[in-house]
Motif scaffolding. Structure first.
Motif, PDB file in Angstrom:
ATOM      1  N   GLY A  35      -9.536  -2.316  -1.843  1.00  0.00           N
ATOM      2  CA  GLY A  35     -10.573  -1.297  -1.862  1.00  0.00           C
ATOM      3  C   GLY A  35     -11.949  -1.837  -2.214  1.00  0.00           C
ATOM      4  O   GLY A  35     -12.888  -1.071  -2.400  1.00  0.00           O
ATOM      5  N   ASN A  36     -12.079  -3.177  -2.304  1.00  0.00           N
ATOM      6  CA  ASN A  36     -13.408  -3.785  -2.382  1.00  0.00           C
ATOM      7  C   ASN A  36     -14.265  -3.267  -3.530  1.00  0.00           C
ATOM      8  O   ASN A  36     -15.441  -2.930  -3.345  1.00  0.00           O
ATOM      9  N   ILE A  37     -13.717  -3.217  -4.733  1.00  0.00           N
ATOM     10  CA  ILE A  37     -14.483  -2.735  -5.886  1.00  0.00           C
ATOM     11  C   ILE A  37     -15.055  -3.938  -6.644  1.00  0.00           C
ATOM     12  O   ILE A  37     -14.295  -4.804  -7.072  1.00  0.00           O
ATOM     13  N   LEU A  41      -7.141  -7.420   0.922  1.00  0.00           N
ATOM     14  CA  LEU A  41      -7.881  -6.556   1.841  1.00  0.00           C
ATOM     15  C   LEU A  41      -7.161  -5.225   2.014  1.00  0.00           C
ATOM     16  O   LEU A  41      -7.777  -4.167   2.097  1.00  0.00           O
ATOM     17  N   MET A  42      -5.816  -5.302   2.063  1.00  0.00           N
ATOM     18  CA  MET A  42      -5.050  -4.087   2.308  1.00  0.00           C
ATOM     19  C   MET A  42      -4.986  -3.179   1.083  1.00  0.00           C
ATOM     20  O   MET A  42      -4.987  -1.969   1.212  1.00  0.00           O
ATOM     21  N   ALA A  74      -2.925   1.059  -6.576  1.00  0.00           N
ATOM     22  CA  ALA A  74      -3.765   0.528  -5.510  1.00  0.00           C
ATOM     23  C   ALA A  74      -5.218   0.588  -5.963  1.00  0.00           C
ATOM     24  O   ALA A  74      -5.579   1.432  -6.778  1.00  0.00           O
ATOM     25  N   PHE A  75      -6.029  -0.299  -5.453  1.00  0.00           N
ATOM     26  CA  PHE A  75      -7.455  -0.376  -5.790  1.00  0.00           C
ATOM     27  C   PHE A  75      -7.690  -0.692  -7.261  1.00  0.00           C
ATOM     28  O   PHE A  75      -8.686  -0.291  -7.831  1.00  0.00           O
ATOM     29  N   LEU A 100       0.848  -1.206   0.000  1.00  0.00           N
ATOM     30  CA  LEU A 100       0.000   0.000   0.000  1.00  0.00           C
ATOM     31  C   LEU A 100       0.880   1.251   0.000  1.00  0.00           C
ATOM     32  O   LEU A 100       0.630   2.204  -0.731  1.00  0.00           O
ATOM     33  N   LEU A 101       1.936   1.220   0.819  1.00  0.00           N
ATOM     34  CA  LEU A 101       2.848   2.374   0.857  1.00  0.00           C
ATOM     35  C   LEU A 101       3.629   2.493  -0.452  1.00  0.00           C
ATOM     36  O   LEU A 101       3.803   3.587  -0.985  1.00  0.00           O
ATOM     37  N   GLY A 128       1.452   3.705  -3.373  1.00  0.00           N
ATOM     38  CA  GLY A 128       0.882   5.043  -3.186  1.00  0.00           C
ATOM     39  C   GLY A 128       1.657   6.109  -3.929  1.00  0.00           C
ATOM     40  O   GLY A 128       2.753   5.858  -4.438  1.00  0.00           O
ATOM     41  N   PRO A 129       1.106   7.322  -4.017  1.00  0.00           N
ATOM     42  CA  PRO A 129       1.729   8.379  -4.824  1.00  0.00           C
ATOM     43  C   PRO A 129       3.154   8.730  -4.384  1.00  0.00           C
ATOM     44  O   PRO A 129       3.941   9.196  -5.192  1.00  0.00           O
ATOM     45  N   ASN A 130       3.491   8.468  -3.110  1.00  0.00           N
ATOM     46  CA  ASN A 130       4.848   8.783  -2.659  1.00  0.00           C
ATOM     47  C   ASN A 130       5.756   7.568  -2.604  1.00  0.00           C
ATOM     48  O   ASN A 130       6.924   7.663  -2.249  1.00  0.00           O
TER      49      ASN A 130
END
Lengths: 231, 260
Positions: free
Chosen positions: A172-174, A168-169, A89-90, A67-68, A71-73
């Protein structure tokens, strides 16, 4: 009572994810396993350990760092953004990346065992008959390691189907994109829909049992131990 | 070999009394706490343990999972749910004491971004292209998700944002999605981003309470603990002035009267 539309979407998505991941893993895993099986390098230990890490680490660790990183960073996020892909992510692609890390040992280890079981002899014979390194790999090693590929594919597939914590992490459950069966079961339980949870969970148990049965059946036939986890 | 059963029994009995007998200095209670209330609960525990001689063990998780665990014999004494349905269902199933039920907090929603200048104290940003992901808690399982969905629907923005929604399993995960920047925006609990009425970081819009049904969070004493003095006095503490003050300082609203 049958499966709801959402359940069916989740089942189809899970099968699609597991198929994609398995194919990619065989492509990535075969050269790694081949190298690990043949090398005397000092890096063999560290690299084996690195690949086996997901066997030991809780999926939340992997999921959290992914996730980190996505992410954008994060490092992966920065690369994907500079390629104009946005962040992963997602997204389905994000799940594929996560699953590749997560299921890698389940593909590399059976392949490595299969390659090691071939031994040096057939390859040396092929060499004396004039086969180059690539030819030896494709015409001798790959066909001889076929049972290993079967086990690796089945385990990689099954393990991806059973993946939960990482999804799960970073999921985002789409619906239709990241909501796989294991997450759907979790949601059913959380929403106190125990009947629906039961149905899907039973399906998972039957599926997993059949998968393992096929692997052990094959192992018996080939008289070779390929699956070693905890056995 | 001669075995003196009486001596063995006496030794075991003494050991039992020493380790598990009634503790003269106070009782212990295990409290199942909905994850949105985590920070407030930690502070409440600290204050409670200073004020009394009892000890609390806090367990954090989703209300749905706690419900399933309590229904199957989990050793919890008090349940601080994120909603009203689950404590009520437990009372119906005789797993919780009906006279103990009360609303300990009213949750508030905040539209939050990890970055400055994204949310300008209004819902405007939701109507723009300035975000690609909007995180909410899963409305199927989390009360804060239900409220977030109501807000979006009330504002007539569902068609604009539907394809950009991502769902956390609970409000903690939703917060995590936004705080790591993976989602630019998210509806989170006020308790997660405010401390003493000050926004901790980023930018936010305090969602007016009239845009969604109130998020009532109920507490209940579980049947197994009806005689647990630690559990009983913790519930009293929750409803006390000191307890209410702490709860409010984490951004929760309270019912006007002591709600019991």
């Amino acid at each position: 009572m049958g499966f709801s539309e959402a359940d069916v979407t989740a089942i189809l998505l899970t099968l699609r994810l597991a198929t994609t991941v398995t194919l990619l893993l065989l492509l990535i895993g075969a050269p790694i396993a081949w190298w690990l099986a043949r090398t005397d390098s000092r890096l063999k230990g560290p690299i084996s350990a690195l690949i086996a890490l997901p066997l030991v680490l809780p999926p939340t660790v992997l999921g959290f760092y992914l996730l980190l990183a996505l992410g954008p960073n994060g490092p992966i996020g920065q690369i994907t953004q500079s390629l104009g892909l946005g962040t992963l992510a997602f997204s389905y692609s994000g799940l594929v990346i996560g699953s590749i890390f997560y299921s890698l040992p389940f593909v590399v280890q059976p392949l490595q065992n299969a390659f090691e079981a071939i031994g040096d002899r057939p390859l040396e014979v092929a060499a004396t008959l004039g086969a180059g390194p690539l030819d030896r790999f494709f015409s001798v090693a790959l066909p001889m390691a076929r049972p290993g590929f079967f086990t690796a594919a089945v385990l990689g597939f099954a393990h991806t189907v059973g993946e939960f914590g990482v999804v799960l992490m970073i999921g985002g459950n789409i619906p239709g994109e990241t909501r796989v069966v294991s997450v759907q079961i979790y949601d059913h339980v959380e929403a106190l829909a125990y009947d629906q949870a039961n149905q899907l969970a039973l399906l998972m148990i039957v599926f997993s049992f059949l998968v393992l049965l096929s692997v052990y059946g094959l192992q018996k036939k080939s008289h070779r131990q390929i699956l070693r986890f905890g056995l | 070999m001669y075995i003196d059963f009486y001596k063995i029994f006496r030794a075991l009995a003494t050991g039992f009394v020493l380790c598990c007998g009634v503790n003269a200095h106070g009782d212990e209670a295990t409290v199942a706490v909905a994850s949105n209330f985590m920070l407030a609960a930690n502070q409440l525990e600290e204050a409670f343990e200073l004020e009394t001689e009892h000890k609390l063990n806090l367990v954090f998780g989703s209300s749905g999972r706690f419900y399933a665990q309590i229904s199957n014999g989990a050793p919890f004494d008090v349940f601080l749910s994120a909603d009203q349905d689950k404590p009520r269902a437990l009372i119906e199933n005789k797993l919780a004491a009906s006279n103990s039920l009360f609303t300990y907090a009213l949750g508030s929603l905040v539209l939050w971004s990890h970055a400055e200048d994204v949310v300008n104290e209004s819902s405007d940003v939701l109507n723009s292209d300035r975000f690609s992901k909007l995180a909410i808690a899963n409305e199927r399982v989390a009360p804060y998700g239900v409220a977030a969905e109501e807000v979006i629907t009330t504002l007539n923005l569902m068609t604009q944002v539907r394809s950009r929604l991502v769902r956390g399993e609970n409000i903690s995960q939703t917060f995590q999605f936004v705080s790591t920047g993976n989602a630019e925006l998210g509806f989170v609990a006020r308790s997660q981003v405010y401390r003493e009425d000050t926004l901790i970081s980023g930018s936010a819009w305090d969602v007016p309470a009239n845009l969604h049904n109130p998020i009532r969070q109920d507490a209940v004493l579980l049947t197994r603990a009806v005689e647990n003095t630690a559990a009983l006095s913790f519930l009293e503490f929750l409803a006390s002035d000191r307890g209410r003050e702490i709860i409010q300082s984490f951004g929760y609203e309270l019912e006007n009267q002591h709600g019991i």
